[in-house]
Design a protein around this motif. Structure first.
Motif, mmCIF file in Angstrom:
data_model
loop_
_atom_site.group_PDB
_atom_site.id
_atom_site.type_symbol
_atom_site.label_atom_id
_atom_site.label_comp_id
_atom_site.label_asym_id
_atom_site.label_seq_id
_atom_site.Cartn_x
_atom_site.Cartn_y
_atom_site.Cartn_z
ATOM 1 N N THR A 32 0.829 -1.211 0.000
ATOM 2 C CA THR A 32 0.000 0.000 0.000
ATOM 3 C C THR A 32 0.857 1.251 0.000
ATOM 4 O OG1 THR A 32 -1.802 -1.130 1.162
ATOM 5 C CG2 THR A 32 -1.765 1.278 1.257
ATOM 6 N N LYS A 85 2.623 1.744 -3.388
ATOM 7 C CA LYS A 85 1.746 2.311 -4.422
ATOM 8 C C LYS A 85 1.551 3.808 -4.221
ATOM 9 C CE LYS A 85 -0.897 -1.852 -5.587
ATOM 10 N NZ LYS A 85 -2.241 -2.479 -5.635
ATOM 11 N N GLU A 86 1.394 4.227 -2.962
ATOM 12 C CA GLU A 86 1.229 5.654 -2.688
ATOM 13 C C GLU A 86 2.443 6.444 -3.148
ATOM 14 O OE1 GLU A 86 0.521 5.767 1.469
ATOM 15 O OE2 GLU A 86 -1.592 5.146 1.327
#
Length: 260
Positions: free
Chosen positions: A6, A9-10
């Motif tokens: 996560t 991806k950010e």
């Protein structure tokens, strides 16, 4: 310190935006990625997840698989399941065996699930098995690695995104991962190719491609070794997600690049 998928991806989206990359292509690329957990010797608070070598604990009614060597035991309760998309058992251990040394050039492997290792006994290897591997403890850290095989990006315009991936990797510290859970295989070969070769010749190329895509989406990496400590072999134990969820570890398939 590693990085979870996560957060990766950010950061990827942030760098991509700064470089004015196509948002659509970025999202298509990020959708391909899978969560991965690196296994390494550097201790952390998560405790031991995988113990390489030593002797396995097996129930009395379970036989040692052929002439395979015991690779190690994965503690299912210690697997950081919040970081992975794989349905590992919540308890018990997976005893991992490797027939690489006994079957040079024709590798095979087997995984045996032991629900309660405390009721099992340490098992000495059969006479045809070589030396017992010296025990080494491995700890877990979330990590992101791109697929080894560029074929994973057949439908994704990855050109121009490599620089973004490099920039993101520089923002977090890596760990030396001897083993890993999840993510992608570390060789170009895989069970999908064998399954496609078993397909009747009468099906069309498009049908074969569709079946390959389905198989690729179903198989996941149960455990891999980037370099098996004794002879530097890349080993991959893979299983279909539905088989793993059902506890059918006898369906595990293993493929490897030996002695590289």
């Amino acid at each position: 310190m590693g990085i979870d998928l996560t957060t990766y991806k950010e950061r990827f989206r942030q760098v991509a935006s700064e470089r004015q990359a196509s948002a659509a292509e970025v999202e298509r690329f990020l959708a391909v990625l899978r969560p991965r957990v690196a296994l390494h010797e550097e201790a952390n608070d998560g405790g031991v997840v995988f113990r390489y070598g030593g002797l396995p604990r097996l129930p009395e009614d379970v036989e040692w698989p052929g002439g395979a060597s015991f690779l190690g035991a994965l503690d299912c309760a210690a697997v950081p399941r919040g970081e992975l998309d794989l349905p590992y058992p919540e308890s018990g251990q997976l005893m991992v065996f490797w027939g690489g040394e006994a079957h040079w050039g024709d590798c095979w492997g087997e995984v045996i699930y032991v629900a309660d290792p405390t009721t099992a006994t340490l098992r000495q290897p059969p006479s045809q098995v070589g030396d017992v591997f010296a025990p080494v403890d491995y700890f877990a850290t979330p990590q992101v690695r791109l697929p080894y095989d560029s074929g994973w990006y057949d439908d994704v315009a990855f050109d121009g995104l490599e620089g973004i991936a490099d920039a993101v990797e520089k923002t977090f510290s890596e760990v030396f991962d001897q083993f890993a859970l999840g993510g992608f295989p570390n060789t170009e070969a895989g069970p999908e190719w064998d399954k496609i070769n078993e397909t009747p010749d009468a099906i069309s190329v498009q049908e074969a491609q569709q079946r390959f895509a389905l198989l690729r989406s179903q198989y996941r990496v149960l455990l891999l070794s980037d370099w098996e400590p004794r002879d530097q072999s890349r080993i991959n134990y893979v299983i279909r997600t539905q088989d793993m969820a059902a506890g059918r570890f006898d369906t595990v398939e293993m493929f490897a690049e030996v002695g590289h």
